[in-house]
Design a protein around this motif. Structure first.
Motif, PDB file in Angstrom:
ATOM      1  N   ARG A 146       1.694  -5.791  18.227  1.00  0.00           N
ATOM      2  CA  ARG A 146       0.294  -6.166  18.323  1.00  0.00           C
ATOM      3  C   ARG A 146      -0.419  -6.062  16.973  1.00  0.00           C
ATOM      4  NH1 ARG A 146       2.247  -7.905  22.025  1.00  0.00           N
ATOM      5  NH2 ARG A 146       1.742  -7.738  24.250  1.00  0.00           N
ATOM      6  N   VAL A 147       0.278  -5.516  15.991  1.00  0.00           N
ATOM      7  CA  VAL A 147      -0.266  -5.419  14.626  1.00  0.00           C
ATOM      8  C   VAL A 147       0.781  -6.008  13.686  1.00  0.00           C
ATOM      9  CG1 VAL A 147      -1.186  -3.930  12.818  1.00  0.00           C
ATOM     10  CG2 VAL A 147      -1.490  -3.288  15.225  1.00  0.00           C
ATOM     11  N   SER A 148       0.421  -7.047  12.972  1.00  0.00           N
ATOM     12  CA  SER A 148       1.392  -7.707  12.096  1.00  0.00           C
ATOM     13  C   SER A 148       1.643  -6.880  10.836  1.00  0.00           C
ATOM     14  CB  SER A 148       0.894  -9.101  11.701  1.00  0.00           C
ATOM     15  OG  SER A 148      -0.227  -8.996  10.834  1.00  0.00           O
ATOM     16  N   VAL A 149       2.777  -7.141  10.221  1.00  0.00           N
ATOM     17  CA  VAL A 149       3.090  -6.495   8.944  1.00  0.00           C
ATOM     18  C   VAL A 149       2.027  -6.861   7.912  1.00  0.00           C
ATOM     19  CG1 VAL A 149       4.760  -6.345   7.053  1.00  0.00           C
ATOM     20  CG2 VAL A 149       5.571  -6.505   9.414  1.00  0.00           C
ATOM     21  N   GLN A 150       1.622  -8.109   7.923  1.00  0.00           N
ATOM     22  CA  GLN A 150       0.639  -8.583   6.951  1.00  0.00           C
ATOM     23  C   GLN A 150      -0.692  -7.849   7.107  1.00  0.00           C
ATOM     24  OE1 GLN A 150       2.513 -10.504   8.917  1.00  0.00           O
ATOM     25  NE2 GLN A 150       3.842 -11.582   7.446  1.00  0.00           N
ATOM     26  N   GLU A 151      -1.082  -7.573   8.347  1.00  0.00           N
ATOM     27  CA  GLU A 151      -2.354  -6.885   8.571  1.00  0.00           C
ATOM     28  C   GLU A 151      -2.289  -5.434   8.097  1.00  0.00           C
ATOM     29  OE1 GLU A 151      -5.771  -6.487  12.053  1.00  0.00           O
ATOM     30  OE2 GLU A 151      -3.744  -7.129  12.571  1.00  0.00           O
ATOM     31  N   GLY A 152      -1.182  -4.767   8.399  1.00  0.00           N
ATOM     32  CA  GLY A 152      -1.021  -3.398   7.938  1.00  0.00           C
ATOM     33  C   GLY A 152      -0.987  -3.323   6.423  1.00  0.00           C
ATOM     34  N   HIS A 153      -0.237  -4.228   5.816  1.00  0.00           N
ATOM     35  CA  HIS A 153      -0.129  -4.260   4.361  1.00  0.00           C
ATOM     36  C   HIS A 153      -1.473  -4.596   3.725  1.00  0.00           C
ATOM     37  CE1 HIS A 153       1.291  -5.941   0.410  1.00  0.00           C
ATOM     38  NE2 HIS A 153       1.960  -4.811   0.459  1.00  0.00           N
ATOM     39  N   GLY A 154      -2.212  -5.504   4.356  1.00  0.00           N
ATOM     40  CA  GLY A 154      -3.518  -5.899   3.819  1.00  0.00           C
ATOM     41  C   GLY A 154      -4.508  -4.741   3.829  1.00  0.00           C
ATOM     42  N   LEU A 155      -4.510  -3.968   4.922  1.00  0.00           N
ATOM     43  CA  LEU A 155      -5.398  -2.807   4.994  1.00  0.00           C
ATOM     44  C   LEU A 155      -5.033  -1.784   3.916  1.00  0.00           C
ATOM     45  CD1 LEU A 155      -7.595  -1.101   6.385  1.00  0.00           C
ATOM     46  CD2 LEU A 155      -5.809  -0.232   7.920  1.00  0.00           C
ATOM     47  N   ALA A 156      -3.740  -1.581   3.744  1.00  0.00           N
ATOM     48  CA  ALA A 156      -3.287  -0.613   2.742  1.00  0.00           C
ATOM     49  C   ALA A 156      -3.732  -1.019   1.338  1.00  0.00           C
ATOM     50  CB  ALA A 156      -1.769  -0.467   2.805  1.00  0.00           C
ATOM     51  N   ILE A 157      -3.589  -2.288   1.005  1.00  0.00           N
ATOM     52  CA  ILE A 157      -4.010  -2.768  -0.309  1.00  0.00           C
ATOM     53  C   ILE A 157      -5.511  -2.600  -0.479  1.00  0.00           C
ATOM     54  CG2 ILE A 157      -4.283  -4.833  -1.738  1.00  0.00           C
ATOM     55  CD1 ILE A 157      -1.583  -5.802  -0.718  1.00  0.00           C
ATOM     56  N   ASP A 158      -6.256  -2.939   0.572  1.00  0.00           N
ATOM     57  CA  ASP A 158      -7.718  -2.849   0.515  1.00  0.00           C
ATOM     58  C   ASP A 158      -8.198  -1.422   0.294  1.00  0.00           C
ATOM     59  OD1 ASP A 158     -10.418  -4.006   0.869  1.00  0.00           O
ATOM     60  OD2 ASP A 158     -10.423  -2.832   2.737  1.00  0.00           O
ATOM     61  N   LYS A 159      -7.476  -0.450   0.884  1.00  0.00           N
ATOM     62  CA  LYS A 159      -7.893   0.953   0.815  1.00  0.00           C
ATOM     63  C   LYS A 159      -7.147   1.757  -0.249  1.00  0.00           C
ATOM     64  CE  LYS A 159     -10.838   0.616   4.208  1.00  0.00           C
ATOM     65  NZ  LYS A 159     -12.302   0.790   3.979  1.00  0.00           N
ATOM     66  N   GLY A 160      -6.248   1.097  -0.976  1.00  0.00           N
ATOM     67  CA  GLY A 160      -5.518   1.786  -2.017  1.00  0.00           C
ATOM     68  C   GLY A 160      -4.461   2.749  -1.498  1.00  0.00           C
ATOM     69  N   LEU A 161      -3.831   2.396  -0.366  1.00  0.00           N
ATOM     70  CA  LEU A 161      -2.796   3.234   0.229  1.00  0.00           C
ATOM     71  C   LEU A 161      -1.435   2.591   0.002  1.00  0.00           C
ATOM     72  CD1 LEU A 161      -4.501   3.625   3.748  1.00  0.00           C
ATOM     73  CD2 LEU A 161      -5.019   4.885   1.665  1.00  0.00           C
ATOM     74  N   PHE A 162      -0.371   3.358   0.214  1.00  0.00           N
ATOM     75  CA  PHE A 162       0.933   2.710   0.265  1.00  0.00           C
ATOM     76  C   PHE A 162       1.287   2.492   1.727  1.00  0.00           C
ATOM     77  CE2 PHE A 162       2.512   7.058   0.716  1.00  0.00           C
ATOM     78  CZ  PHE A 162       3.599   6.918   1.553  1.00  0.00           C
ATOM     79  N   PHE A 163       2.118   1.504   2.001  1.00  0.00           N
ATOM     80  CA  PHE A 163       2.363   1.067   3.372  1.00  0.00           C
ATOM     81  C   PHE A 163       3.853   0.931   3.637  1.00  0.00           C
ATOM     82  CE2 PHE A 163       1.845  -1.064   7.321  1.00  0.00           C
ATOM     83  CZ  PHE A 163       2.710  -2.150   7.342  1.00  0.00           C
ATOM     84  N   MET A 164       4.254   1.321   4.853  1.00  0.00           N
ATOM     85  CA  MET A 164       5.637   1.141   5.259  1.00  0.00           C
ATOM     86  C   MET A 164       5.703   1.134   6.790  1.00  0.00           C
ATOM     87  SD  MET A 164       9.034   3.267   3.997  1.00  0.00           S
ATOM     88  CE  MET A 164       8.681   2.862   2.283  1.00  0.00           C
ATOM     89  N   GLU A 165       6.618   0.329   7.324  1.00  0.00           N
ATOM     90  CA  GLU A 165       6.885   0.375   8.757  1.00  0.00           C
ATOM     91  C   GLU A 165       8.189   1.132   8.987  1.00  0.00           C
ATOM     92  OE1 GLU A 165       6.742  -3.336  10.814  1.00  0.00           O
ATOM     93  OE2 GLU A 165       4.547  -3.417  10.733  1.00  0.00           O
ATOM     94  N   THR A 166       8.211   1.919  10.058  1.00  0.00           N
ATOM     95  CA  THR A 166       9.367   2.769  10.348  1.00  0.00           C
ATOM     96  C   THR A 166       9.712   2.699  11.828  1.00  0.00           C
ATOM     97  OG1 THR A 166       7.955   4.674  10.831  1.00  0.00           O
ATOM     98  CG2 THR A 166       8.721   4.427   8.549  1.00  0.00           C
TER      99      THR A 166
END
Length: 225
Positions: A146-166
């Motif tokens: 229900r949450v795309s990789v692109q959306e998770g990655h986009g939020l991380a970039i916007d907030k200055g976080l690193f992102f990974m799916e596990t």
């Protein structure tokens, strides 16, 4: 035999003989109940998976990560996700060197909730003092995503976080996640390692056990001598 990983880093058990200085790193897992925080913590600590009950207050585990020139002893705080514990959770993440905002890729409400946790975390942490990661867990449920990789990655970039799916169930990218955190912590303390306390072995004390703490106890109990 210890698993080999890229970058000259490897994971070691707490009982392994240490040849370099070992520094303590406090890492906290935040997120809604049921997103798999406890399962991730267990994968980090023992590379095991088992069905877990909802965490009461906070659970505590450890894992050692050995990089080329420093060893980190991660002290992993798995916080309760239920709303009734929300008011005491800041006790656990205050002073954290690393924080993981975990959501379930198959439940969109947990992704929204992770953003609420981020706002809370930003109130407690000085900019640059805490390595923050956004983690989309339960990758094994990709067919129910229900949450795309692109959306998770986009939020991380916007907030200055690193992102990974596990996937805590399969172990997919869990080791890679822990090593990524270790390298980022190392970068954040480059030239100022005095910012992390050194770990000293305490004989006859098994710190690999999963101990659940009273939610009203101190967030930073003394561990070791």
């Amino acid at each position: 035999m210890l698993p080999s990983v890229p970058g000259g880093a490897r994971l070691r058990s707490d009982t392994a003989r240490r040849e370099v200085r070992t520094l303590r790193v406090k890492m906290v897992l935040l997120g809604s109940s049921g997103v798999g925080k406890s399962s991730l913590a267990l994968r980090f600590s023992k590379d095991e998976f088992r069905n877990t009950s909802p965490t009461v207050g906070c659970a505590y585990l450890t894992r050692v990560v050995h990089l080329s020139d420093v060893t980190f002893r991660f002290e992993i705080w798995d916080t309760a996700g239920q709303e009734k514990y929300h008011s005491v959770t800041p006790l656990y993440y205050r002073g954290a060197h690393a924080a993981l905002l975990v959501y379930d890729i198959s439940k969109r409400e947990t992704f929204i909730r992770a953003q609420v946790w981020l706002k809370e975390l930003e109130k407690q942490c000085m900019p640059g003092s805490t390595v923050i990661g956004l983690v989309g867990n339960k990758g094994d449920l990709a067919k129910d995503r229900r949450v795309s990789v692109q959306e998770g990655h986009g939020l991380a970039i916007d907030k200055g976080l690193f992102f990974m799916e596990t996937s805590a169930l399969s172990g997919h990218q869990v080791t890679e996640l822990l090593l990524a955190i270790a390298h980022r912590v190392k970068q954040s303390i480059a030239g100022q390692q005095e910012g992390l306390a050194e770990w000293q072995e305490t004989p006859l004390v098994d710190l690999q056990h999963n101990d659940t703490f009273n939610p009203f106890a101190s967030c930073c109990p003394k561990v070791g001598p």
